[in-house]
Design an enzyme around this catalytic site. Structure first.
Site: not given
Length: 334
Positions: A27-28, A52, A84, A107, A190, A226, A230, A251
């Site tokens: 991803s990064q 990859s 790893i 990180h 984090d 609920e 949502e 509301s």
């Protein structure tokens, strides 16, 4: 006041003529590598054999083993899963680091908790985008960016800070703004956010709400809608404009219930428990538990995952998402 660094105050000079090895292409990794390459930086990829490896080649990169990439590089950015990194570092990176190199992370976990202990003659810094890799890449291509944090753990050359900022500029982060931090602060905040709020806190809040309704005799399907389905509506409003935007958009009934019932659920003892979670992060208890479980084959981790997979809310959710083909494709196959 926090200082934010932008494009106009950061140059690429500190990385001129330097080769960057991006270790990992997930991803990064793919986002960092492609953004750096598009900004004119000299980038190679270090990977173990796998899908990859071929993907990085298809994207036009020179791809090597981790050790080969490290030997070529001036800056080594480690973008592998936390569990790893230590093994890969000790076997395939550490033996090939040279005096004056820079070792970088997105990180701070393994540096802060001393899983990785770099030699004293290399720079150590982090650049941590505050968003997933696909967003880092997409916003870059669109001409904007995801903000990022940067920090220096070890400045062997006297240039670590400038190198970190140049790297942040390379991935596009200075377009949005980069905030200075430390490995300690980035890591502890984090982990706390993940455990107490974003992952651990929210998941248990949702599960408890679901169980409360089902145990009171309400249909599980309605309980799911609920308390879980949502949630996205509320989080999107919060993401776009904070809690004020939520309260502006809901509301009056919902807003009044927020004020009078929220404190009955999230009582002062919840905050005290959060402090205990933070303490376990700060004193290393969590990291030791994670690292030891990893050494034991993640027995506890996999059992906890399996336990959660079997919860009623997951089964109900899988069935209800069949009614919503617009989100069905996002379901995770086990």
């Amino acid at each position: 006041m926090t200082k934010v660094y932008y494009d106009e105050t950061v140059t690429q000079d500190a990385l001129q003529g330097k080769k960057i090895a991006v270790i990992g292409y997930g991803s990064q990794g793919h986002a960092h590598a492609q953004n750096l390459k598009d900004n004119g930086y000299d980038v190679v990829i270090g990977l173990r054999p796998g899908r990859s490896f071929n993907k990085a080649k298809e994207d036009g990169f020179d791809v090597y083993t981790v050790s080969e990439a490290t030997q070529q590089a001036d800056v080594v950015m480690v973008l592998l899963p936390d569990e790893i990194q230590g093994e890969v570092y000790n076997k395939e990176i550490k033996p090939y680091l040279e005096k004056g190199n820079a070792l970088a992370f997105a990180h701070g976990f393994n540096i802060h908790f001393s899983v990785i202990e770099p030699p004293s003659d290399v720079d150590v810094f982090l650049v941590a985008p505050k968003g997933p890799g696909h967003l880092v890449r997409r916003t870059f291509v669109e001409g904007s960016a995801v903000p990022a944090l940067f920090g220096v753990q070890q400045d062997a050359t006297g240039q670590a800070r400038n190198i970190a900022l140049s790297y942040a500029k390379g991935i596009g982060a200075t377009r949005a703004g980069v905030i200075e931090t430390t490995f300690k602060e980035e890591t502890e905040t984090d982990l706390f956010g993940e455990q107490a709020v974003l992952c651990g806190g929210v998941s248990k809040l949702i599960q408890s709400g679901f169980e409360t309704l089902v145990e009171a005799g309400y249909q599980p399907e309605l309980a799911y809608f609920e308390v879980l389905h949502e949630m996205k509506l509320i989080v999107d409003l919060m993401y776009e404009g904070g809690m004020e935007n939520v309260r502006y958009s809901i509301s009056n009934t919902a807003e009044f219930g927020d004020y009078v019932s929220g404190p009955r659920v999230i009582t002062p003892n919840v905050k005290e428990n959060m402090k205990k979670v933070l303490e376990d992060i700060q004193n290393g208890n969590f990291s030791r538990r994670f690292v030891e479980d990893n050494k034991n084959g993640f027995k506890e981790f996999y059992q906890l995952r399996e336990d959660q997979h079997g919860h009623q809310i997951e089964q109900v959710g899988r069935e209800l998402r069949e009614m919503m083909p617009f989100i069905k494709s996002k379901s995770i196959e086990k």
